[in-house]
Design an enzyme around this catalytic site. Structure first.
Site, mmCIF file in Angstrom:
data_model
loop_
_atom_site.group_PDB
_atom_site.id
_atom_site.type_symbol
_atom_site.label_atom_id
_atom_site.label_comp_id
_atom_site.label_asym_id
_atom_site.label_seq_id
_atom_site.Cartn_x
_atom_site.Cartn_y
_atom_site.Cartn_z
ATOM 1 N N HIS A 165 0.984 -1.391 0.264
ATOM 2 C CA HIS A 165 -0.221 0.247 0.042
ATOM 3 C C HIS A 165 1.005 1.159 -0.110
ATOM 4 O O HIS A 165 2.416 1.181 0.012
ATOM 5 C CB HIS A 165 -1.081 -0.135 0.913
ATOM 6 C CG HIS A 165 -0.393 0.244 2.392
ATOM 7 N ND1 HIS A 165 0.178 -1.160 2.768
ATOM 8 C CD2 HIS A 165 -0.267 0.621 3.671
ATOM 9 C CE1 HIS A 165 0.825 -1.257 4.596
ATOM 10 N NE2 HIS A 165 -0.008 0.234 4.845
ATOM 11 N N ASP A 178 5.552 4.868 5.048
ATOM 12 C CA ASP A 178 6.681 3.828 6.055
ATOM 13 C C ASP A 178 6.602 2.738 5.329
ATOM 14 O O ASP A 178 7.882 1.504 5.028
ATOM 15 C CB ASP A 178 6.330 3.683 7.325
ATOM 16 C CG ASP A 178 4.782 3.023 7.482
ATOM 17 O OD1 ASP A 178 3.838 2.971 6.340
ATOM 18 O OD2 ASP A 178 5.154 1.699 7.937
ATOM 19 N N HIS A 179 6.136 2.295 3.508
ATOM 20 C CA HIS A 179 6.151 1.756 3.014
ATOM 21 C C HIS A 179 6.939 2.067 2.023
ATOM 22 O O HIS A 179 7.010 0.744 1.079
ATOM 23 C CB HIS A 179 4.335 0.742 2.793
ATOM 24 C CG HIS A 179 4.071 0.180 4.385
ATOM 25 N ND1 HIS A 179 4.259 -1.328 4.750
ATOM 26 C CD2 HIS A 179 3.876 0.431 5.209
ATOM 27 C CE1 HIS A 179 3.804 -1.516 5.846
ATOM 28 N NE2 HIS A 179 3.507 -0.416 5.990
ATOM 29 N N HIS A 211 -6.466 -2.960 5.976
ATOM 30 C CA HIS A 211 -6.477 -2.159 6.760
ATOM 31 C C HIS A 211 -6.668 -0.486 6.195
ATOM 32 O O HIS A 211 -7.256 1.134 7.225
ATOM 33 C CB HIS A 211 -4.797 -1.704 6.302
ATOM 34 C CG HIS A 211 -3.960 -0.408 6.297
ATOM 35 N ND1 HIS A 211 -3.614 -0.763 8.282
ATOM 36 C CD2 HIS A 211 -2.880 0.142 6.132
ATOM 37 C CE1 HIS A 211 -2.977 -0.135 8.077
ATOM 38 N NE2 HIS A 211 -2.337 0.435 6.874
ATOM 39 N N ASP A 232 0.401 -4.363 6.035
ATOM 40 C CA ASP A 232 -0.191 -3.826 7.198
ATOM 41 C C ASP A 232 -2.124 -4.362 7.346
ATOM 42 O O ASP A 232 -2.273 -3.792 6.070
ATOM 43 C CB ASP A 232 -0.635 -2.293 7.560
ATOM 44 C CG ASP A 232 1.174 -1.626 7.471
ATOM 45 O OD1 ASP A 232 1.857 -2.881 8.250
ATOM 46 O OD2 ASP A 232 0.643 -0.018 7.662
ATOM 47 N N HIS A 264 6.455 -5.576 11.988
ATOM 48 C CA HIS A 264 5.794 -3.173 11.951
ATOM 49 C C HIS A 264 5.485 -3.373 13.515
ATOM 50 O O HIS A 264 4.032 -3.085 13.398
ATOM 51 C CB HIS A 264 4.971 -3.508 10.940
ATOM 52 C CG HIS A 264 4.259 -2.432 10.470
ATOM 53 N ND1 HIS A 264 2.951 -1.936 11.288
ATOM 54 C CD2 HIS A 264 4.115 -1.219 9.732
ATOM 55 C CE1 HIS A 264 2.859 -1.157 10.860
ATOM 56 N NE2 HIS A 264 2.904 -0.899 9.850
#
Ligand SMILES: [Zn+2]
Ligand SMILES: [Zn+2]
Length: 305
Positions: free
Chosen positions: A61, A65-66, A138, A209, A267
């Site tokens: 996604h 942070d990804h 998520h 996530d 995570h």
């Protein structure tokens, strides 16, 4: 054929001194697949295996942070005079978000970068394995990825082949692939006479996530390794629900329901220490075969047999 995962970033949402944001490198034989690419992923690679020849980058996604590591990784590849293409895969929105990541900080990319939008249910076929895309819970349009090896041929028994008078050579190969062969003396030899049952390939599942979800359980059914997010402990269940994340106990219950062999929690919220003993304890109480990921950790995925 070796199959392993290198944890490049194991932090939840923000980097800490000990944890970089989300990224894993899956290594299978000579193939390298990067999944998620948080800020600083290229530096995590340099600290461990160097900048490998990654051709495929999968994004679960588009939370910062990804994906913030994509631009830097591509820029460095460009400076290294790369000419081979890179393909980025992500859920709907890929062209817009990843297109911007590619364009940031340069006038022209020196090598082709393709963007492929993927959706739950997609199965991207490789020679020896598939990448399977599944839905996560998520935000809208967030996904997880499973790497599922193809079923392998059954074990060929060379001693039995010699006993049956099958000469070593092409006939062995044909039998191994499931063909009945005719020998020079006219006898038929069937694969069942000397080849075992087909052997199941390994499966590795990365949740990205997510709240605990049936789609993840289905994707992880019987998996050899489940990498599931566990941003929080059970005392933060409400916060996990609000933010679309899982607790360590919830991740462990997913592992139990899916019947996986091993679980790695990742995570991890910055509120926990590097070893996160409280998360480990609550998960192991439900699913003993659990570890908490650390940056730089490698987990091998051996065959079950
Ligand atoms: Zn995240
Ligand atoms: Zn997220």
């Amino acid at each position: 054929m070796d199959l392993s995962v290198l944890f490049l970033g194991t932090a939840g949402s923000v980097p800490t001194v000990q944890r970089a944001p989300a990224s894993i490198l899956v290594r299978r034989g000579g193939e390298r697949v990067l999944i998620d690419c948080g800020e600083g992923t290229q530096r995590q690679l340099l600290r461990s295996v160097g900048l490998p020849d990654v051709e495929h980058v999968f994004l679960t996604h588009y939370h910062a942070d990804h994906i913030l590591g994509v631009t830097g990784l591509l820029r460095t590849m460009g400076l290294q005079d790369r000419t081979a293409p890179v393909t980025l895969y992500g859920p709907p929105g890929a062209q817009r978000v990843l297109g911007a990541a590619i364009a940031l900080g340069i006038e022209r990319n020196k090598f082709p970068v393709e963007i492929n939008e993927v959706r739950p249910g997609d199965r991207l076929r490789r020679e020896q394995f598939d990448i399977v895309v599944f839905e996560t819970e998520h935000r809208p349009d967030t996904v997880g990825f499973a790497l599922a090896e193809h079923t392998r041929l059954g074990r060929f028994n060379p001693d039995r082949a010699r006993e049956l008078g099958v000469p070593e050579g092409p006939l062995w190969g044909r039998l191994h692939k499931g063909e009945t062969v005719v020998l020079e003396d006219g006898r038929n030899v069937a694969p069942a006479d000397l080849v075992g049952a087909p052997r199941r390939g390994r499966t590795l599942v990365y949740s990205g996530d997510t709240r605990p979800s049936l789609a993840v359980v289905e994707a992880a059914r019987g998996a050899d390794l489940l990498i599931h997010e566990a941003t929080f402990g059970s005392d933060e269940l409400e916060r996990a629900k609000e933010t679309g994340h899982s607790t360590a106990s919830e991740a462990a219950r997913v592992a139990v329901e899916a019947g996986v062999r091993r679980l790695v929690l990742t995570h991890i919220s910055p509120r926990y220490t590097r070893d996160a003993p409280e998360l480990l304890a609550e998960a192991r109480a439900i699913f003993p075969e659990t570890v908490v990921a650390r940056d730089g950790m490698t987990v091998d995925v051996p065959f079950a047999e």
